[in-house]
Structure formats: C-alpha cells, structure tokens
Design an enzyme around this catalytic site. Structure first.
Site, PDB file in Angstrom:
ATOM      1  N   TRP A 133      -2.440  11.724   5.363  1.00  0.00           N
ATOM      2  CA  TRP A 133      -3.855  11.362   5.501  1.00  0.00           C
ATOM      3  C   TRP A 133      -4.349  11.962   6.831  1.00  0.00           C
ATOM      4  O   TRP A 133      -3.727  11.714   7.880  1.00  0.00           O
ATOM      5  CB  TRP A 133      -3.952   9.832   5.532  1.00  0.00           C
ATOM      6  CG  TRP A 133      -5.327   9.276   5.527  1.00  0.00           C
ATOM      7  CD1 TRP A 133      -6.378   9.680   4.761  1.00  0.00           C
ATOM      8  CD2 TRP A 133      -5.799   8.183   6.326  1.00  0.00           C
ATOM      9  NE1 TRP A 133      -7.479   8.898   5.025  1.00  0.00           N
ATOM     10  CE2 TRP A 133      -7.150   7.973   5.984  1.00  0.00           C
ATOM     11  CE3 TRP A 133      -5.225   7.350   7.288  1.00  0.00           C
ATOM     12  CZ2 TRP A 133      -7.928   6.983   6.562  1.00  0.00           C
ATOM     13  CZ3 TRP A 133      -5.992   6.367   7.863  1.00  0.00           C
ATOM     14  CH2 TRP A 133      -7.331   6.183   7.508  1.00  0.00           C
ATOM     15  N   ASP A 158       3.126   2.887   7.051  1.00  0.00           N
ATOM     16  CA  ASP A 158       1.716   2.657   6.743  1.00  0.00           C
ATOM     17  C   ASP A 158       1.636   2.079   5.330  1.00  0.00           C
ATOM     18  O   ASP A 158       2.038   2.717   4.356  1.00  0.00           O
ATOM     19  CB  ASP A 158       0.936   3.978   6.845  1.00  0.00           C
ATOM     20  CG  ASP A 158      -0.567   3.755   6.698  1.00  0.00           C
ATOM     21  OD1 ASP A 158      -0.996   2.590   6.576  1.00  0.00           O
ATOM     22  OD2 ASP A 158      -1.313   4.754   6.706  1.00  0.00           O
ATOM     23  N   LYS A 185      -8.150  -1.957   0.250  1.00  0.00           N
ATOM     24  CA  LYS A 185      -8.093  -1.608  -1.174  1.00  0.00           C
ATOM     25  C   LYS A 185      -7.711  -2.809  -2.027  1.00  0.00           C
ATOM     26  O   LYS A 185      -8.387  -3.127  -2.995  1.00  0.00           O
ATOM     27  CB  LYS A 185      -7.076  -0.479  -1.407  1.00  0.00           C
ATOM     28  CG  LYS A 185      -7.198   0.685  -0.452  1.00  0.00           C
ATOM     29  CD  LYS A 185      -8.418   1.518  -0.725  1.00  0.00           C
ATOM     30  CE  LYS A 185      -8.870   2.444   0.381  1.00  0.00           C
ATOM     31  NZ  LYS A 185      -8.041   2.894   1.429  1.00  0.00           N
TER      32      LYS A 185
HETATM   33  N1  PMP Z   1      -3.667   4.588   5.698  1.00  0.00           N
HETATM   34  C1  PMP Z   1      -3.917   5.319   4.612  1.00  0.00           C
HETATM   35  C2  PMP Z   1      -2.837   6.202   4.075  1.00  0.00           C
HETATM   36  C3  PMP Z   1      -5.161   5.267   3.995  1.00  0.00           C
HETATM   37  O1  PMP Z   1      -5.391   6.015   2.908  1.00  0.00           O
HETATM   38  C4  PMP Z   1      -6.150   4.416   4.535  1.00  0.00           C
HETATM   39  C5  PMP Z   1      -7.511   4.305   3.889  1.00  0.00           C
HETATM   40  N2  PMP Z   1      -8.037   5.401   3.317  1.00  0.00           N
HETATM   41  C6  PMP Z   1      -5.838   3.665   5.671  1.00  0.00           C
HETATM   42  C7  PMP Z   1      -4.588   3.768   6.221  1.00  0.00           C
HETATM   43  C8  PMP Z   1      -6.790   2.750   6.391  1.00  0.00           C
HETATM   44  O2  PMP Z   1      -7.680   2.044   5.680  1.00  0.00           O
HETATM   45  P1  PMP Z   1      -8.722   1.035   6.315  1.00  0.00           P
HETATM   46  O3  PMP Z   1      -8.902   1.358   7.754  1.00  0.00           O
HETATM   47  O4  PMP Z   1      -9.961   1.271   5.528  1.00  0.00           O
HETATM   48  O5  PMP Z   1      -8.139  -0.312   6.122  1.00  0.00           O
END
Ligand code: PMP
Length: 380
Positions: A114, A194, A229
């Site tokens: 990411w 993660d 999510k």
């Molecule tokens: N890690 C990964 C791999 C992700 O895809 C995302 C969201 N796209 C996140 C962390 C963080 O998400 P958020 O900050 O929206 O909770």
C-alpha cells in the site's frame, strides 16, 4: 477518481475506489453501527477528552478480537492497545516509535505494498527497504521473499499484511507463514503486522491466524488494526496500535513512550468510532448482528471474484485471470498491463489503478459479463 467523475458514460465502472460497496453500489452504515449509535446517544454523559491510550473498553475488546479470547498474552498482561485515528494513525504511531525508541533499525515492506506504507515510514525518517512479494508473472513469489528475509540485518522491522494483501490480494498460506516465522525468529526481526481487513478474507477468526501464531511464538511484535472496513467506520477514524511485549513491565515501558508520542501527534484520539466498536463488541446481540454483516460483505466479495472468473471463462480468459478467485479481500492485482488499463478506461469507461489493481468489491454483480467483455476487448 477525477477522470471517473468527469466521464459522462452512464455505463462506467469504478474499480479504483478503496471502499466496500454493496449490491446497490453503496457503502451504507452497518445496522449494528446504527443501533450502537442510538444507544450511545442516549447513554453519553460527557464529551471530555478520552484517555491518551483511548477508550479502555475499546482497547481491551479490540485486543481480544485480534489476539483471540484465550490468548496467553492477555492472561499474562503482555498485550495492550493504543487507540489511534484509523489504521493509518496506528502505522504513523508505529513509525514514530521505531524512529525514536529503536533508532537505527530499517523497515522492510513488501514489493508492492500500500503506497501509504512507503510515505509514512520514509516521512518519519526510517530507512525503507523492500522484499519481493509478487513476481513479474503476477504470482506470489514466496521463495524470493524468504531468500530476501534471510539477508535482512538482525533486528530490522518487517511489515507483513495479516490478510487481504493490498494491493495484490495474494495472501501467504499457513505453511508460508510458518516459514516466515522461522526466519523472523532466527534473525530476531521485529514483525509489524498491518491488520486492516479482519473478516474480509476467510472469517473474523480465520484471518487472525497468522497474527495469533506470531503472538504466541515471539517475544514481541506490533500490530496495527483498523475498524474502517470491517465496521464500515471509514470516516470515524478508528484504529489501534497493539503492542505485544515479552513481559508486563516491558509493555508498560512501551506504552508510556506511545502515550507521549501520540500526545505530539493528535493529543488524544477521536472518540465516536471507538465508542461504537466498544458498544458492538461488548453487547452480545450487537456483536452477532455485526458478525453476520461482516459475513455478508465477505461472501459478496468471494462471489464477485468467482463470478468474474466465470465470466472471463466465457471469453477464454480464465487461464490468464483464474487467480482472481484465489486472491482475498477487496483488491486484486489483475495482471492487466498499464496499456490495457488505459485502453479499458478510454474504450469502455472501466476505471482502475494503472498498476492493474481493481477493487473487486466495487463491481455490480449484474454487469460481470459486460466487464469481462471489456477486458476481452483489450486483451485480444
Ligand atoms: N493498511 C492497509 C493495507 C490499508 O489498505 C488501509 C486502508 N486503505 C489502512 C491500513 C488504513 O486504513 P484506515 O486508516 O482507513 O483505517
């Protein structure tokens, strides 16, 4: 996103967006969340600051959700959560912690990963390196990954995706995870896992398998958890950095550093999303309603994956794209080349990231054949 918005074609496809969409193309508030919000509205007595580590009940319930109810770390008080603004906040806090408290350690990210991983860790001043993950043939290359891990300097940090790898959708098998664990142990690497998609792969418990294996087998590690999510709480910015330490007293040391680092970043975390999660996880009927809703999202994604491969089969393309059904989570490295992605956009108004990453959860199930026809149109 801009190009998609400007495109006047009513039959356009948006496969670039990073959120779950239901059969109507919407990202609705989950029913369990709505109910929890109603309860909170009645119960909340104060808007004073929350604790530096966040809502205590949220931290405990989320740690249980991630590590499992019967985790030996919980019994030994070796794990604790610090509430953060989303998973992104947890990643950033982990970066600050590594930079300030474990200076000199590099961080290793999967290639690809990411993009925000790259910018966060480079931004805090860590040395960012990469280990191979998906090869030029668009297949997971575990041998290359392991060969690289064997060379990583002792003590360096390795970022792993617990499940539903973003952007590729390729996850490690249980056997692969055990091999990674073996190298991590031998080279005394520090895993940073993660965990942004718990429940979107094979199940809420199943997706935590590798995190729990590592927690049980290693003295210490970091986990970044996101409720964006699986609770559909995207804009409420709800996440946590979970620390697993070798002893209770080491955990307390690390937590005191985290509280002071977080103080400089956001002072105290936002409350609403975490209060909702605590209400859901702490209320049996809400928890079971929510678990059903997560299952609905997960099943829809799995059905779309199978449906897309079946539709592509009708165009003789299942050999090239069969792996889409085996990948996990919302995203798929389709293996479409940048020029094919561009043609899809120009000729068929199909939008995805130029590296070929498509959000499978953004597809309208009734239009799978139309999408497959467009892909066939650029692949011949
Ligand atoms: N890690 C990964 C791999 C992700 O895809 C995302 C969201 N796209 C996140 C962390 C963080 O998400 P958020 O900050 O929206 O909770």
């Amino acid at each position: 996103m801009d190009a998609y918005a400007r495109d006047g074609n009513p039959r356009k496809f948006d496969l670039g967006v990073g959120v779950y969409k239901d059969a109507q193309g919407l990202t609705p508030v989950l029913a369990a969340v709505k109910r929890a919000e109603q309860q909170l509205l009645e119960q909340q007595l104060s808007k004073t600051y929350v604790n530096g580590h966040g809502d205590v009940a949220y931290g405990q319930l989320l740690t249980r959700m991630v590590l499992g109810d019967d985790s030996p770390l919980l019994a030994a008080s070796r794990a604790g959560a610090t509430q953060t603004p989303g998973g992104t906040g947890a990643l950033r806090l982990s970066g600050e912690f590594l930079r300030h408290c474990l200076p000199g350690r590099g961080i290793w990210l999967s290639d690809p990963t990411w993009p925000i991983h790259e910018s966060i860790y480079a931004g805090v001043g860590l040395e960012v390196h990469h280990y191979p993950y998906v090869g030029a043939d668009n297949r997971l290359n575990v041998e290359a990954m392991l060969a690289c891990l064997e060379q990583i300097p002792q003590g360096d940090v390795i970022l792993l995706h617990a499940c539903c790898h973003n952007p590729t959708g390729f996850d490690l098998s249980h056997a692969d995870w055990r091999r990674v664990l073996d190298v991590v142990k031998r080279r005394e690497l520090l895993p940073l896992i993660d965990f942004a998609y718990q429940g979107f792969g094979d199940g809420l418990e199943e997706d935590a398998w590798a995190v729990r294996l590592f927690a049980d087998q290693l003295p210490e590690m970091l986990v970044t958890s996101s409720c964006s999510k699986n609770f559909g709480l995207y804009r409420e910015r709800t996440g946590a950095l979970i620390v697993c330490a070798s002893t209770e007293s080491k955990l307390l040391d690390v937590r005191s550093q985290l509280a002071s680092l977080a103080r400089n970043l956001w002072s105290t975390p936002p409350d609403h999303g975490a209060a909702v999660v605590a209400q859901i996880l702490g209320t049996p009927e809400l928890k079971s309603l929510w678990a059903d809703e997560v299952q609905t999202m997960r099943s829809r994604i799995a059905q779309l994956r199978r449906g897309l491969v079946e539709a592509l089969e009708r165009y003789g393309l299942d050999h090239r794209f069969g792996y889409i059904a085996e990948q996990r989570g919302m995203f798929s490295y389709t293996g479409l080349t940048p020029s094919e992605v561009q043609q899809l956009r120009e000729r068929y108004s199909v939008y995805m990231v130029s590296n070929g990453r498509a959000n499978v959860a953004g597809i309208d199930a009734s239009r799978l054949d139309e999408l497959a026809a467009a892909i066939a149109g650029v692949c011949r």
